[in-house]
Design a protein around this motif. Structure first.
Motif, PDB file in Angstrom:
ATOM      1  N   ARG A 186      21.470  80.937  11.170  1.00  0.00           N
ATOM      2  CA  ARG A 186      22.146  79.973  10.766  1.00  0.00           C
ATOM      3  C   ARG A 186      23.047  80.483   9.527  1.00  0.00           C
ATOM      4  N   ARG A 187      22.575  81.119   8.662  1.00  0.00           N
ATOM      5  CA  ARG A 187      23.218  81.398   7.484  1.00  0.00           C
ATOM      6  C   ARG A 187      24.464  82.370   7.840  1.00  0.00           C
ATOM      7  N   GLN A 188      24.027  83.362   8.695  1.00  0.00           N
ATOM      8  CA  GLN A 188      25.156  84.307   9.136  1.00  0.00           C
ATOM      9  C   GLN A 188      26.264  83.487  10.060  1.00  0.00           C
ATOM     10  N   GLU A 189      26.022  82.576  10.649  1.00  0.00           N
ATOM     11  CA  GLU A 189      26.804  81.870  11.668  1.00  0.00           C
ATOM     12  C   GLU A 189      27.676  81.127  10.778  1.00  0.00           C
ATOM     13  N   LEU A 195      34.465  82.173   7.326  1.00  0.00           N
ATOM     14  CA  LEU A 195      35.776  83.472   7.256  1.00  0.00           C
ATOM     15  C   LEU A 195      36.910  83.072   8.436  1.00  0.00           C
ATOM     16  N   GLU A 196      36.369  82.528   9.357  1.00  0.00           N
ATOM     17  CA  GLU A 196      37.378  81.949  10.544  1.00  0.00           C
ATOM     18  C   GLU A 196      38.345  81.087   9.953  1.00  0.00           C
ATOM     19  N   ASP A 197      37.559  79.987   9.473  1.00  0.00           N
ATOM     20  CA  ASP A 197      38.453  78.795   8.793  1.00  0.00           C
ATOM     21  C   ASP A 197      39.393  79.330   7.702  1.00  0.00           C
ATOM     22  N   ARG A 198      38.811  80.109   6.974  1.00  0.00           N
ATOM     23  CA  ARG A 198      39.624  80.799   5.917  1.00  0.00           C
ATOM     24  C   ARG A 198      40.799  81.505   6.106  1.00  0.00           C
ATOM     25  N   GLY A 199      40.550  82.171   7.454  1.00  0.00           N
ATOM     26  CA  GLY A 199      41.951  83.036   8.160  1.00  0.00           C
ATOM     27  C   GLY A 199      42.592  82.097   8.854  1.00  0.00           C
ATOM     28  N   ARG A 200      42.374  80.945   9.414  1.00  0.00           N
ATOM     29  CA  ARG A 200      43.298  80.027   9.880  1.00  0.00           C
ATOM     30  C   ARG A 200      44.084  79.404   9.004  1.00  0.00           C
ATOM     31  N   SER A 201      43.380  79.026   7.768  1.00  0.00           N
ATOM     32  CA  SER A 201      44.184  78.309   6.868  1.00  0.00           C
ATOM     33  C   SER A 201      45.153  79.103   5.988  1.00  0.00           C
ATOM     34  N   SER A 202      45.180  80.432   6.005  1.00  0.00           N
ATOM     35  CA  SER A 202      46.016  81.359   5.410  1.00  0.00           C
ATOM     36  C   SER A 202      47.167  81.858   6.254  1.00  0.00           C
TER      37      SER A 202
END
Length: 203
Positions: A186-189, A195-202
């Motif tokens: 769960r920690r890995q997920e 990281l996916e959310d940070r990539g979309r926000s940038s």
């Protein structure tokens, strides 16, 4: 005892707040604002300060953290293994005990697994109970029952109970390992989603 209470009150928040307000009353006295009733003013301000002061908070008990508990548990586990080395067990029970010991050793081994375990107080408690209570009780009961069985042949072999007990303890430890493994998954997920959310926000 009375002296300790008196000293404790002198250092308390109520006394400090009351004293501060009382000093304010003295200041009013020196400026002439309190008049002839200055003792009443000073005492009243002291009492008011003592009443509005926050209550004393007793110190929280300093219990050992899970990491310190694991260190103690490792030492107890080493003591348990030394005890078990001196006990003669039937082959099937000895094999099951070896499997259980290897699993417990892996869970208690210092390193990242122990770090994950330290974040699970219930898991630490379960291992502590197995090492300090369940396994010694199971083996000692077997040894004592086996002696009586030799005097009364034909009764149910005590090794059957021992094998069943060790199997249940192994299953319990295996479930704990699965819980820790799932926590890491769960920690890995969670990190992947971050990281996916940070990539979309940038973008």
């Amino acid at each position: 005892m009375a002296t300790n209470r008196f000293v404790g009150y002198l250092e308390s928040r109520k006394n400090l707040a009351g004293s501060a307000c009382g000093l304010g009353g003295l200041a009013l006295t020196f400026t002439g604002l309190a008049g002839v009733y200055w003792p009443v003013v000073v005492a009243g301000l002291y009492g008011a300060g003592a009443l509005i002061a926050p209550p004393e908070r007793p110190p929280v008990p300093d219990f050992p953290d899970p990491s310190a508990q694991l260190e103690e548990l490792r030492a107890d586990f080493a003591t348990l293994r030394a005890y078990l080395d001196g006990v003669e067990l039937p082959p099937a029970a000895a094999g099951r005990l070896t499997e259980l010991g290897e699993l417990l050793a892996a869970l208690l081994d210092p390193g990242w697994v122990a770090e994950v375990l330290a974040r699970d107080p219930e898991g630490v408690h379960a291992l502590s109970r197995a090492v300090r209570q369940d396994i010694p009780e199971a083996v000692d009961t077997f040894v004592r029952t086996r002696w009586w069985t030799r005097l009364t042949p034909g009764t149910e072999p005590p090794e059957r109970h021992l094998e069943r007990q060790l199997t249940l303890l192994y299953e319990e430890a295996d479930r704990l390992a699965a819980v820790l493994r799932e926590a890491e998954a769960r920690r890995q997920e969670t990190h992947t989603r971050y990281l996916e959310d940070r990539g979309r926000s940038s973008q």
